[in-house]
Design an enzyme around this catalytic site. Sequence first.
Site, PDB file in Angstrom:
ATOM      1  N   LYS A 174      17.152  20.781 -12.298  1.00 47.77           N
ATOM      2  CA  LYS A 174      16.500  19.495 -12.567  1.00 47.77           C
ATOM      3  C   LYS A 174      17.399  18.495 -13.289  1.00 47.77           C
ATOM      4  O   LYS A 174      18.230  18.834 -14.116  1.00 47.77           O
ATOM      5  CB  LYS A 174      15.253  19.703 -13.452  1.00 47.77           C
ATOM      6  N   GLU A 201      10.603   7.424 -17.574  1.00 48.26           N
ATOM      7  CA  GLU A 201       9.267   7.970 -17.847  1.00 48.26           C
ATOM      8  C   GLU A 201       8.756   7.511 -19.209  1.00 48.26           C
ATOM      9  O   GLU A 201       7.582   7.161 -19.366  1.00 48.26           O
ATOM     10  CB  GLU A 201       9.309   9.499 -17.789  1.00 48.26           C
ATOM     11  N   HIS A 208       0.837  -1.218   0.000  1.00 45.93           N
ATOM     12  CA  HIS A 208       0.000   0.000   0.000  1.00 45.93           C
ATOM     13  C   HIS A 208       0.867   1.262   0.000  1.00 45.93           C
ATOM     14  O   HIS A 208       0.443   2.299   0.502  1.00 45.93           O
ATOM     15  CB  HIS A 208      -0.952   0.026   1.195  1.00 45.93           C
TER      16      HIS A 208
END
Length: 453
Positions: free
Chosen positions: A281, A288, A154
Amino acid sequence: MTLWGGRFSEGPDDVLWNYTASRTDRRLLEVDIEGSIAHVQMLGSTGILTPTETETIADGLRAVLTEAQAGAFEFSDSDEDVHSAVERRLVELVGEVGGKLHTGRSRNDQVALDLRMYLLRAGDARVAELSSFVSMLADRAGRHAETVVPSYTHLQQAQAVSLGHHLLAYAWMAMRDIQRFADLRRRLNVSPLGASASGGSSLPVDPRVVARSLGMDGSFENSMDAVASRDLVAEYAWVCAQAMVHASRLAEELILWASQEFGWVSFSDGLTTGSSALPQKKNPDIAELARGRAAGTIGDLTALLALQKGLPLTYNRDLQEDKDHVFRADDTLSRTLEALTALVGSADFHPPAPSPWVTALDLAEVLVERGVPFRAAHEAVGRLVAALAAGGRALDEATVDDLAAAHGSFDAADLARIDPVDSIHRRATPGGGHPDEVHRQVEALRDRLASRE
Ligand code: ARG
């Protein structure tokens, strides 16, 4: 040039041609020629063609194959598909006798054979790439057998495990993807050639001869099934899609792990991208796009299933579309495996220690060892957790008194069990997260890879 001019009073309109001619199938060029060589040899061995005709055509096809292998085969805009292109080139090289090649077959059984031959080879190539991927994961896992991370359920920290154990979960998934390609191989390795358009031939063609000379396990049992079915193409796409889904789950974790919040992993500069706006970044774009491209592969599988569902037997031109989807799914898997193998293979893993809460089950099991029923032990540790949390303390801040208040069977030495590193070393069940089990799995994976070679 079309292969079907006789019945028509005028040539094909541009509109028809632009809409129906196939380009995607050009990657079947080599297997198409190899299948044709096997076919013409069968025509010779069954006496349908004379030895001279057979040799002339076979030699011509070998010359076409050499052109294809050298990348020198030239397609023409007037080739309706790859099969038409090969026959056109053959006739250019050997003359009219080339027109005998198509004796006893149709493009329907021909394309079905080409696809099987192509997918057999492509599947072998994917197995090799998946094997490198598994081998890379085994290598990384072996080096991180002692690195402790939380397992999650979870997305909540659950138990302490070795990072190697976590990485190996993906190696076993990929190992099953390898098995799926290998298992599909047995079904693909059956020749449909000789089914002709749909119902066989009045000439004495022998499908078994073609199958044997192509090294296939046998030939079709039913000519209509042979030309109409695309279940194996869909199955191939499913194996690709499932492997991509596995890759996508790994990609998702890599993306999470690379976040500042997790801070588990850093990727090399060469395998990450920057932001045009945000100077700080470093983006995990490979992961991705792997995750994003899994979507396209699922789409390809869905399209292949939808393509078949309403088709009356046997061949329908709709089936030409199968190649676009299966080739794309296959290419996507291949490129994704290459990129993820590089990304994970060079990643720097540095996960922080898990929270002490991950040892809660270990504490309950201490009580179980002393004869306390598991349900009561769970209850007692639950109370301990609640009391500590209420006081703003973590599990490793528990005292002897806290333990005693939770259950009378605890003793002071049990405080040492509140340690994630201790936790993975004590949990030695087969296939569990113990470092020895990581090394055992690495060996087991290496044995399986070696036995496939
Ligand atoms: N280009 C076709 C395909 O890929 C080959 C079979 C064509 N058969 C036909 N009867 N038009 O499916």
